[in-house]
Design a protein around this motif. Sequence first.
Motif, PDB file in Angstrom:
ATOM      1  N   ASP A 188       3.375  12.662   3.484  1.00 38.94           N
ATOM      2  CA  ASP A 188       3.497  11.002   3.710  1.00 38.94           C
ATOM      3  C   ASP A 188       2.044  10.241   3.363  1.00 38.94           C
ATOM      4  OD1 ASP A 188       5.261  11.372   5.321  1.00 38.94           O
ATOM      5  OD2 ASP A 188       5.135  11.675   7.610  1.00 38.94           O
ATOM      6  N   SER A 228       8.528  17.159   3.792  1.00 37.93           N
ATOM      7  CA  SER A 228       7.717  16.993   5.009  1.00 37.93           C
ATOM      8  C   SER A 228       6.382  15.478   5.080  1.00 37.93           C
ATOM      9  CB  SER A 228       7.290  17.876   5.672  1.00 37.93           C
ATOM     10  OG  SER A 228       5.923  18.118   4.593  1.00 37.93           O
ATOM     11  N   GLU A 229       5.751  15.676   6.413  1.00 43.18           N
ATOM     12  CA  GLU A 229       4.581  14.860   6.443  1.00 43.18           C
ATOM     13  C   GLU A 229       3.590  14.721   5.857  1.00 43.18           C
ATOM     14  OE1 GLU A 229       3.449  18.491   9.341  1.00 43.18           O
ATOM     15  OE2 GLU A 229       5.277  17.199   8.866  1.00 43.18           O
ATOM     16  N   ARG A 289       8.094   8.551  -0.608  1.00 39.31           N
ATOM     17  CA  ARG A 289       8.940   8.786   0.109  1.00 39.31           C
ATOM     18  C   ARG A 289      10.261   7.540  -0.734  1.00 39.31           C
ATOM     19  NH1 ARG A 289      12.753   4.722   2.831  1.00 39.31           N
ATOM     20  NH2 ARG A 289      13.895   5.886   3.671  1.00 39.31           N
ATOM     21  N   TRP A 349      14.529   9.142   8.359  1.00 40.81           N
ATOM     22  CA  TRP A 349      12.905   8.914   7.939  1.00 40.81           C
ATOM     23  C   TRP A 349      13.020   9.032   6.623  1.00 40.81           C
ATOM     24  CZ3 TRP A 349      10.070   4.497   6.643  1.00 40.81           C
ATOM     25  CH2 TRP A 349       9.337   4.829   5.451  1.00 40.81           C
ATOM     26  N   TRP A 350      13.357  10.368   5.756  1.00 39.88           N
ATOM     27  CA  TRP A 350      12.887  10.578   4.667  1.00 39.88           C
ATOM     28  C   TRP A 350      14.849  10.566   3.759  1.00 39.88           C
ATOM     29  CZ3 TRP A 350       9.696  12.766   0.730  1.00 39.88           C
ATOM     30  CH2 TRP A 350       8.484  12.096   1.457  1.00 39.88           C
ATOM     31  N   ARG A 381      -4.887  14.419   6.550  1.00 41.16           N
ATOM     32  CA  ARG A 381      -3.652  15.227   7.197  1.00 41.16           C
ATOM     33  C   ARG A 381      -4.369  15.749   8.979  1.00 41.16           C
ATOM     34  NH1 ARG A 381      -0.003  19.994   6.587  1.00 41.16           N
ATOM     35  NH2 ARG A 381       1.101  20.359   8.450  1.00 41.16           N
TER      36      ARG A 381
END
Length: 513
Positions: A447, A443-444, A453, A484-485, A272
């Motif tokens: 990812d 949240s990201e 996901r 997306w999620w 991240r």
Amino acid sequence: MRLPVQARLKIEQVCALYLTADKNMNLDKILSNKRALYAGLALVAFSLVWTSTLNPFANRIMNIDTSVYIAITQGLSRGFVLYSELADNKGPVLYFMSLPGFLVAGLTGVWVTQFVLMYISLFFMYKIALLFTGTKTSFLTVAFTSLAMHSFYYVHAGTEEYALPFLAASLYIFTKHYFDGKKTSFLELVILGASFAWATMIRLNMFPLWAGFCLVIVIESLAKKRFVETFKYIGAFTLGTAAALFPIFLYLQRHGIFLDFYYNVIVSGAERGFSLSLQGFVNNFYLVINRNFSFIPLIVSVVWFFIKYKNLSGFYFAGFFLSYLLSVMFLSFTTGNSHWNLILIPFFVPMIAFFSDLFLNNVKMKYKHAALIILFCVAFSEGLARLGFYVFFTFDSATPIRAAGRIIDENTRDGDTIITLGARADIYPFTQRVPASRFIFQSEAFDNIPGAREEFVSGILNDRPKIIAFLLDENGAAYMVNHWWHGEIFAMLETDYRLLEDNGRVRIFIRIE
């Protein structure tokens, strides 16, 4: 009735002392009493934690990060396992520091934990200041430092706050290593290693304080051919680190979650940060150092180096400069939220002590202590305004969240599961129901975890939790929810769920039986 001769003499001595005393020394006399000093530090610590969203005398909605940390702590209290059953990218020490207080008294217990940690931090900040100046000015330094802290202290029960005692204690030991002329003891070196381990097991990018000073101390020792001393430093520090990491190792081994820990904390946390572009890093760097005079410790450390401040070796100021620079740099790898600057606060202490001492010793005026207080109140007016706001204004923003928790409990049974969509986790602490997924927030941050996901979406679609809830922003829109999620879950809501409650801050859907 006449007092005994000895008693009358004692009273006369006290009165004479008071009448002849320099009034500017009154604070020194008060602080010379350790109880008064500790009470003063406690009052400063209380002024900080009073603004906490966990303050039981207030009713404020939790910050987004706080809601996650508390929800995970609650999960641990119910027997859940970190990472495999509760996903997050922070180290385990963060949650286990909150757990004892939560087990004893829930959110109030965590608030008391906040106070204890803040008091310990301020105590070591006072000890740092004493190495630069006198008792009175050291206490004023802590008070001024707390004003600077208020500018950054708004994510309560969070990573920076929990790492602060380790940072402050370690900076004190590093500073004392150069200031008092005594060799750093074996125990102090072990404490440094343990503090390093625990801080990095709260959040990975906490390491720069130790990296900068340790590198400089080792280089200095080798340059002066103190080889035995160098091995002592490295050995004791390593011992402290290993001892602190051992319980964490046992926890990971017992639950078989080394791989989950690796992906949640190491991979997710590191990727991240290092996915940031060079331009983004530069922008964040200047953003970090321009917050509330955060650039000044860098400048002051360079000035100290050239003027040979207090006739100290330049190695101390090299370590101070390098540690601070690395701290700012590793804050800049992420988006640079203001509360992250809290880990820079221990570096403010020598700077504020230096300027306070300089002002009081060189400015000739009648009320120079009052002038100094006004000067720092203006300099840190953002923190002062934030403190005043929380002292004089009350809130009722958490009531809809608490009400949502009650509604969920009233419409579900033991064994039913719930999930909130988006990056907030506010509801979980106020309901008896457990989350339907280890991704209690989405949240990201996840990812970078392979299959995160897909695991979340398939789990929700297959298990169909009894309750699906949205946290709403001030405009009534779902907070941090994305297609997306959550796109496939929206489709399931339309056919398998009905609206149970919408109180303006929480929208609750219940499964149709």
